[in-house]
Design a protein around this motif. Structure first.
Motif, PDB file in Angstrom:
ATOM      1  N   ARG A  41     -61.449 -62.584   3.377  1.00  0.00           N
ATOM      2  CA  ARG A  41     -61.392 -63.202   2.039  1.00  0.00           C
ATOM      3  C   ARG A  41     -62.031 -62.292   0.992  1.00  0.00           C
ATOM      4  O   ARG A  41     -61.459 -62.058  -0.089  1.00  0.00           O
ATOM      5  CB  ARG A  41     -62.124 -64.546   2.085  1.00  0.00           C
ATOM      6  CG  ARG A  41     -62.273 -65.247   0.738  1.00  0.00           C
ATOM      7  CD  ARG A  41     -63.400 -66.281   0.803  1.00  0.00           C
ATOM      8  NE  ARG A  41     -64.693 -65.642   0.984  1.00  0.00           N
ATOM      9  CZ  ARG A  41     -65.782 -66.270   1.471  1.00  0.00           C
ATOM     10  NH1 ARG A  41     -65.713 -67.540   1.838  1.00  0.00           N
ATOM     11  NH2 ARG A  41     -66.917 -65.609   1.589  1.00  0.00           N
ATOM     12  N   ASP A  42     -63.202 -61.755   1.300  1.00  0.00           N
ATOM     13  CA  ASP A  42     -63.939 -60.946   0.322  1.00  0.00           C
ATOM     14  C   ASP A  42     -63.254 -59.617   0.052  1.00  0.00           C
ATOM     15  O   ASP A  42     -63.304 -59.097  -1.071  1.00  0.00           O
ATOM     16  CB  ASP A  42     -65.384 -60.739   0.794  1.00  0.00           C
ATOM     17  CG  ASP A  42     -66.173 -62.053   0.832  1.00  0.00           C
ATOM     18  OD1 ASP A  42     -65.687 -63.036   0.240  1.00  0.00           O
ATOM     19  OD2 ASP A  42     -67.240 -62.085   1.459  1.00  0.00           O
ATOM     20  N   ILE A  61     -52.420 -50.534  -2.432  1.00  0.00           N
ATOM     21  CA  ILE A  61     -53.042 -51.857  -2.401  1.00  0.00           C
ATOM     22  C   ILE A  61     -52.201 -52.817  -1.567  1.00  0.00           C
ATOM     23  O   ILE A  61     -52.728 -53.615  -0.795  1.00  0.00           O
ATOM     24  CB  ILE A  61     -53.243 -52.403  -3.841  1.00  0.00           C
ATOM     25  CG1 ILE A  61     -54.334 -51.590  -4.551  1.00  0.00           C
ATOM     26  CG2 ILE A  61     -53.596 -53.880  -3.814  1.00  0.00           C
ATOM     27  CD1 ILE A  61     -54.604 -52.008  -5.972  1.00  0.00           C
ATOM     28  N   ASP A  62     -50.873 -52.727  -1.693  1.00  0.00           N
ATOM     29  CA  ASP A  62     -49.996 -53.596  -0.910  1.00  0.00           C
ATOM     30  C   ASP A  62     -50.197 -53.393   0.591  1.00  0.00           C
ATOM     31  O   ASP A  62     -50.238 -54.362   1.366  1.00  0.00           O
ATOM     32  CB  ASP A  62     -48.530 -53.330  -1.261  1.00  0.00           C
ATOM     33  CG  ASP A  62     -48.149 -53.967  -2.605  1.00  0.00           C
ATOM     34  OD1 ASP A  62     -48.956 -54.772  -3.113  1.00  0.00           O
ATOM     35  OD2 ASP A  62     -47.066 -53.633  -3.125  1.00  0.00           O
ATOM     36  N   ASN A  81     -56.670 -59.701  -5.213  1.00  0.00           N
ATOM     37  CA  ASN A  81     -55.607 -60.598  -4.770  1.00  0.00           C
ATOM     38  C   ASN A  81     -56.221 -61.985  -4.540  1.00  0.00           C
ATOM     39  O   ASN A  81     -56.569 -62.369  -3.421  1.00  0.00           O
ATOM     40  CB  ASN A  81     -54.959 -60.072  -3.481  1.00  0.00           C
ATOM     41  CG  ASN A  81     -53.641 -60.768  -3.179  1.00  0.00           C
ATOM     42  OD1 ASN A  81     -53.538 -61.982  -3.271  1.00  0.00           O
ATOM     43  ND2 ASN A  81     -52.632 -59.976  -2.821  1.00  0.00           N
ATOM     44  N   THR A  82     -56.361 -62.741  -5.623  1.00  0.00           N
ATOM     45  CA  THR A  82     -57.020 -64.040  -5.552  1.00  0.00           C
ATOM     46  C   THR A  82     -56.199 -65.057  -4.763  1.00  0.00           C
ATOM     47  O   THR A  82     -56.767 -65.981  -4.174  1.00  0.00           O
ATOM     48  CB  THR A  82     -57.288 -64.588  -6.971  1.00  0.00           C
ATOM     49  OG1 THR A  82     -56.058 -64.576  -7.706  1.00  0.00           O
ATOM     50  CG2 THR A  82     -58.319 -63.731  -7.689  1.00  0.00           C
ATOM     51  N   ASP A  83     -54.873 -64.878  -4.729  1.00  0.00           N
ATOM     52  CA  ASP A  83     -54.032 -65.809  -3.981  1.00  0.00           C
ATOM     53  C   ASP A  83     -54.350 -65.755  -2.481  1.00  0.00           C
ATOM     54  O   ASP A  83     -54.535 -66.788  -1.828  1.00  0.00           O
ATOM     55  CB  ASP A  83     -52.549 -65.498  -4.199  1.00  0.00           C
ATOM     56  CG  ASP A  83     -52.078 -65.885  -5.596  1.00  0.00           C
ATOM     57  OD1 ASP A  83     -52.823 -66.640  -6.261  1.00  0.00           O
ATOM     58  OD2 ASP A  83     -50.995 -65.444  -6.008  1.00  0.00           O
ATOM     59  N   ILE A 109     -57.094 -67.878   2.442  1.00  0.00           N
ATOM     60  CA  ILE A 109     -58.020 -67.753   3.579  1.00  0.00           C
ATOM     61  C   ILE A 109     -59.158 -68.772   3.449  1.00  0.00           C
ATOM     62  O   ILE A 109     -59.563 -69.405   4.425  1.00  0.00           O
ATOM     63  CB  ILE A 109     -58.583 -66.316   3.663  1.00  0.00           C
ATOM     64  CG1 ILE A 109     -57.452 -65.328   3.998  1.00  0.00           C
ATOM     65  CG2 ILE A 109     -59.699 -66.218   4.703  1.00  0.00           C
ATOM     66  CD1 ILE A 109     -57.832 -63.870   3.848  1.00  0.00           C
ATOM     67  N   GLN A 110     -59.663 -68.931   2.218  1.00  0.00           N
ATOM     68  CA  GLN A 110     -60.745 -69.882   1.983  1.00  0.00           C
ATOM     69  C   GLN A 110     -60.298 -71.313   2.311  1.00  0.00           C
ATOM     70  O   GLN A 110     -61.001 -72.048   3.007  1.00  0.00           O
ATOM     71  CB  GLN A 110     -61.211 -69.789   0.520  1.00  0.00           C
ATOM     72  CG  GLN A 110     -62.287 -70.798   0.121  1.00  0.00           C
ATOM     73  CD  GLN A 110     -63.616 -70.560   0.813  1.00  0.00           C
ATOM     74  OE1 GLN A 110     -63.915 -69.452   1.228  1.00  0.00           O
ATOM     75  NE2 GLN A 110     -64.412 -71.607   0.945  1.00  0.00           N
TER      76      GLN A 110
END
Length: 515
Positions: free
Chosen positions: A26-27, A114-115, A34-36, A41-42
């Motif tokens: 998540r972190d 990044i992808d 990538n907040t989505d 995950i959260q």
């Protein structure tokens, strides 16, 4: 359970570790903006979300870990790497997170975009989803014991604390909305944790010092079979956890109620430095019954210190039989204070102390063996070894200072000094490879104040002597005197000679074992 949660008896560490790895994923997703994916995950892996979007965490750890774990791992706003873990279990969580974070970081560093980094995080997450979990539901603790004994390679010892805790809580219900058993259990675990010991070890030592010798795997079964007074058990555990804590991490002023408290404290500090554990079985019994003994145990405890140094520290002999001996005498002491009259107890205790010394002496190696092993003692750059060497030289300091001089060395104010430096200056005419086998030997070491140590550095011996002369320590004065008489040549032969001389004093005088 209407809350929807189940108590996990075996598997807590695995689930906590999986949750930590999910937090790392998540972190990393957050760090990649990538907040989505971070939110996914959260919501799915760390928390569980109902149809209205209300979240609960998937696992609830023990009360002692709950606050740290929820704030730094389970919370989406957590920042564990900037946290300051205070307890051993918090430090473990911190270390595991850091380990996973760095490993995942290494994997991401091989990705060019990044992808591709996000895809790597998803790949790791998918592997977690492939994990197989065997779910076994039980209705009582005895069944858990049987399962552990037959399927868990490490046995029940890993969970004996949890099993016993559940058993105590079940047998001591809440009263007036106060869960006294829970409060006391938390104090017990806090007492033991601050000693650096494991709860399972303390529970076993508690039991075998009071009742009967049992192996690790049989402790829970024995307690379950024999105890009917659960409040009494909890009270005794609490009392002994307090005592156990004092014996290992207590300060000098914690022992003022005992005769010759300074000498007792010095021996207890020595046991801690020497890293022995079995001795606490016997010490629990002696100090628990101190007032009833009507006998000062100081001489016996100093004998045990000397024996432990010779047998375990220097000669490195096997300790499995010692556990049996210490348990045997712990139980005899426990029995004596209940079975004998007040007038009879002192004589019985003196007899037990004398027999214990004889039993231990019969297993002590001779001087030739002791000297051979003593010649191997050398400095290593670790805190336990530094403390041990400071302990050894502090005992020599007391020996040289004599019985009339009250002396207590503050270990934090002294340094270990190599006479021949580990990194000698060119004037020595020696290189590090040729001195490697003997430069760290005890015979090449002394203790001096930090102030003097900072001045001598890696100079020649005759240059160091100017600073050594300023030392107030008798052991340093003795060395200066010897160098003045014999000259300042210092080499492998001189180092071995000094170590051999120290071995003789150690065996014949300082750590001499006699009845």
């Amino acid at each position: 359970d209407t809350s929807g949660y189940r108590d996990i008896i075996d598997g807590q560490q695995r689930l906590i570790t999986i949750t930590i790895l999910c937090a790392v994923l998540r972190d990393h997703a957050k760090a990649l903006s990538n907040t989505d994916k971070a939110s996914l995950i959260q919501r799915r892996d760390i928390a569980i979300e109902d149809k209205n979007g209300k979240q609960d965490y998937r696992i609830i750890p023990s009360d002692t870990l709950l606050d740290y774990f929820s704030k730094n791992i389970q919370s989406e706003q957590g920042n564990i790497l900037s946290s300051i873990p205070k307890k051993t279990e918090e430090r473990r969580i911190y270390d595991v997170y850091k380990f996973f974070y760095e490993k995942v970081n290494d994997l991401l560093s091989d990705c060019l975009s990044i992808d591709s980094k996000i895809n790597k995080l998803i790949e790791i997450r998918n592997k977690l989803y492939d994990l197989m979990i065997i779910n076994i539901e039980i209705s009582h603790e005895e069944a858990a014991y049987e399962i552990f004994e037959t399927t868990n390679a490490t046995g029940v010892d890993l969970s004996v604390g949890d099993l016993l805790k559940n058993l105590i809580f079940k047998n001591i219900p809440e009263k007036d909305d106060k869960d006294i058993a829970k409060e006391i259990w938390e104090q017990i675990t806090s007492d033991i944790e601050s000693t650096g010991s494991e709860l399972k070890q303390f529970i076993r030592y508690f039991w075998i010092s009071r009742y009967k010798f049992v192996t690790d795997k049989k402790v829970y079964k024995e307690i379950k079979k024999n105890i009917t007074d659960w409040q009494g058990l909890l009270t005794d555990l609490w009392s002994d956890s307090n005592l156990y804590n004092k014996l290992i991490v207590g300060e000098l002023n914690d022992f003022t109620e005992y005769k010759r408290s300074d000498r007792l404290y010095d021996s207890l500090l020595a046991f801690k430095i020497m890293g022995v554990s079995q001795i606490y079985i016997l010490l629990l019994s002696i100090f628990r019954n101190y007032k009833e003994l009507k006998t000062d145990p100081t001489n016996l405890i100093e004998f045990l210190e000397n024996f432990t140094f010779q047998y375990s520290v220097v000669c490195k002999q096997p300790t499995n039989y010692l556990e049996r001996i210490y348990t045997n005498y712990a139980l005899k002491i426990q029995e004596a204070v209940t079975k004998f009259s007040e007038k009879e107890i002192p004589a019985e205790i003196q007899r037990l102390f004398s027999n214990l010394k004889k039993d231990l002496l019969s297993h002590l190696p001779n001087y030739v063996f002791f000297e051979d092993r003593f010649m191997e003692i050398s400095y290593r750059n670790s805190e336990p070894m530094r403390m041990l060497i400071k302990y050894i030289f502090s005992k020599f300091e007391k020996f040289y200072a004599g019985p009339d001089r009250e002396l207590r060395i503050d270990y934090s104010s002294i340094n270990i000094e190599h006479l021949l430096p580990q990194h000698p200056s060119p004037e020595w005419g020696l290189n590090e490879s040729e001195i490697k086998e003997y430069v760290n030997l005890l015979g090449n070491l002394i203790i001096i104040s930090k102030r003097i140590n900072g001045r001598v550095q890696n100079r020649l011996i005759n240059e160091k002597l100017t600073e050594y002369r300023k030392s107030q320590l008798e052991i340093t004065k003795q060395l200066v005197k010897k160098l003045d008489e014999e000259g300042t040549e210092w080499n492998k032969e001189k180092i071995l000679q000094r170590q051999k001389a120290l071995a003789e004093i150690a065996y014949q005088s300082i750590w001499k074992c006699q009845i």
